[in-house]
Design an enzyme around this catalytic site. Sequence first.
Site, PDB file in Angstrom:
ATOM      1  N   ARG A 145       4.179   5.387 -11.361  1.00  0.00           N
ATOM      2  CA  ARG A 145       3.374   5.478 -10.131  1.00  0.00           C
ATOM      3  C   ARG A 145       4.116   4.345  -9.350  1.00  0.00           C
ATOM      4  O   ARG A 145       3.577   3.308  -9.687  1.00  0.00           O
ATOM      5  CB  ARG A 145       1.896   5.607 -10.351  1.00  0.00           C
ATOM      6  CG  ARG A 145       1.459   6.682 -11.240  1.00  0.00           C
ATOM      7  CD  ARG A 145      -0.089   6.170 -11.426  1.00  0.00           C
ATOM      8  NE  ARG A 145      -0.725   7.132 -12.307  1.00  0.00           N
ATOM      9  CZ  ARG A 145      -1.913   7.065 -12.811  1.00  0.00           C
ATOM     10  NH1 ARG A 145      -2.703   5.831 -12.417  1.00  0.00           N
ATOM     11  NH2 ARG A 145      -2.168   7.852 -13.516  1.00  0.00           N
TER      12      ARG A 145
ATOM     13  N   ASP B 224       4.001   2.434  -5.870  1.00  0.00           N
ATOM     14  CA  ASP B 224       2.990   1.850  -4.599  1.00  0.00           C
ATOM     15  C   ASP B 224       3.334   2.268  -3.175  1.00  0.00           C
ATOM     16  O   ASP B 224       4.522   2.769  -2.917  1.00  0.00           O
ATOM     17  CB  ASP B 224       2.910   0.618  -4.807  1.00  0.00           C
ATOM     18  CG  ASP B 224       2.277  -0.073  -5.800  1.00  0.00           C
ATOM     19  OD1 ASP B 224       1.532   0.643  -6.544  1.00  0.00           O
ATOM     20  OD2 ASP B 224       2.484  -1.322  -6.242  1.00  0.00           O
TER      21      ASP B 224
ATOM     22  N   TYR C 221      14.034  -1.292 -12.263  1.00  0.00           N
ATOM     23  CA  TYR C 221      13.826  -1.447 -10.840  1.00  0.00           C
ATOM     24  C   TYR C 221      14.911  -2.207 -10.077  1.00  0.00           C
ATOM     25  O   TYR C 221      15.258  -3.506 -10.817  1.00  0.00           O
ATOM     26  CB  TYR C 221      12.272  -1.918 -10.638  1.00  0.00           C
ATOM     27  CG  TYR C 221      11.269  -1.133 -10.562  1.00  0.00           C
ATOM     28  CD1 TYR C 221      10.995  -0.243  -9.545  1.00  0.00           C
ATOM     29  CD2 TYR C 221      10.704  -0.798 -11.898  1.00  0.00           C
ATOM     30  CE1 TYR C 221       9.741   0.448  -9.690  1.00  0.00           C
ATOM     31  CE2 TYR C 221       9.393   0.212 -12.018  1.00  0.00           C
ATOM     32  CZ  TYR C 221       9.074   0.684 -10.599  1.00  0.00           C
ATOM     33  OH  TYR C 221       7.987   1.695 -11.078  1.00  0.00           O
TER      34      TYR C 221
ATOM     35  N   ARG D 200       6.969  -6.881  -7.569  1.00  0.00           N
ATOM     36  CA  ARG D 200       6.986  -7.512  -6.395  1.00  0.00           C
ATOM     37  C   ARG D 200       6.227  -9.142  -6.825  1.00  0.00           C
ATOM     38  O   ARG D 200       6.661  -9.931  -5.904  1.00  0.00           O
ATOM     39  CB  ARG D 200       5.799  -6.564  -5.535  1.00  0.00           C
ATOM     40  CG  ARG D 200       6.447  -5.440  -4.980  1.00  0.00           C
ATOM     41  CD  ARG D 200       5.594  -4.530  -4.745  1.00  0.00           C
ATOM     42  NE  ARG D 200       4.775  -5.119  -3.477  1.00  0.00           N
ATOM     43  CZ  ARG D 200       3.696  -4.667  -2.824  1.00  0.00           C
ATOM     44  NH1 ARG D 200       3.135  -3.414  -3.469  1.00  0.00           N
ATOM     45  NH2 ARG D 200       2.992  -5.191  -1.852  1.00  0.00           N
TER      46      ARG D 200
END
Length: 258
Positions: free
Chosen positions: A50, A52, A110, A197
């Site tokens: 999932r 953001d 990522y 992040r």
Amino acid sequence: MARIALGVEYAGSLYHGWQSQPDGNTVQDHLQTALSQIAGEAIAVIAAGRTDTGVHASGQVVHFDTEVVRPLSAWVRGVNRFLPPDIAVQWAHPVADHFHARFSAFARRYRYVLLNRPTRPALGQGQLGWFHAPLDLTAMQQAAVYLQGEHDFSCFRAAECQAKSPIKHLTRAALWQQDNKIIFEFQANAFLHHMVRNMVGALVYVGKGAHPPSWMQQLLAAKDRRFAPPTFMPDGLVLTAVGYPAEFALPAPCFSEE
């Protein structure tokens, strides 16, 4: 009943994240609506991860089950006819019943692209992170070494994270410079909510000279979110690939165990 896997690419700037919401403005909501148009029945999808609000994907993987028979091209070009321009199915692949987009995955990858210059970007708005002050790339690379391996990543975990355990195995934490951009790449068996992040934010603090590289080790040992910097902006973050066992033979950008 057939199970189909899809590779999905999207720009997340205009959506409230991946997961379905009552307002319907999520990537999952738009994809399910488009798939249902082609199937002629309600379709529900499950994703590898999932993302953001504001986070993008070039290698998201989902699966769904359906009773209807359609050529694979219908699940790609046909579905794309009903999707907004910033969401697109890239491939469709039939998979065995035991395939699961989330639970069959052994790794996620990522990438974060950070523009490092005094002035904010105009081109690429929403696609780039930005930091105005000069950053020490070598210090950041040294700090990233501490992140690799199996750790309790509680210091980088969002308060609303629903993961059962904060312990994850980070197999890659690398960064390099391309002109005035710094590229971060992380790969792990799984990630906590906001983990990437928050790691980028901590590395930026090292890069601007607020802390030495060894501070990263102290953060991990503390296991406390309060000691880490604020969550960094989502704009430059992209889910680029998901790893699955070779038996499923999924198309790129998926990857198999090495």
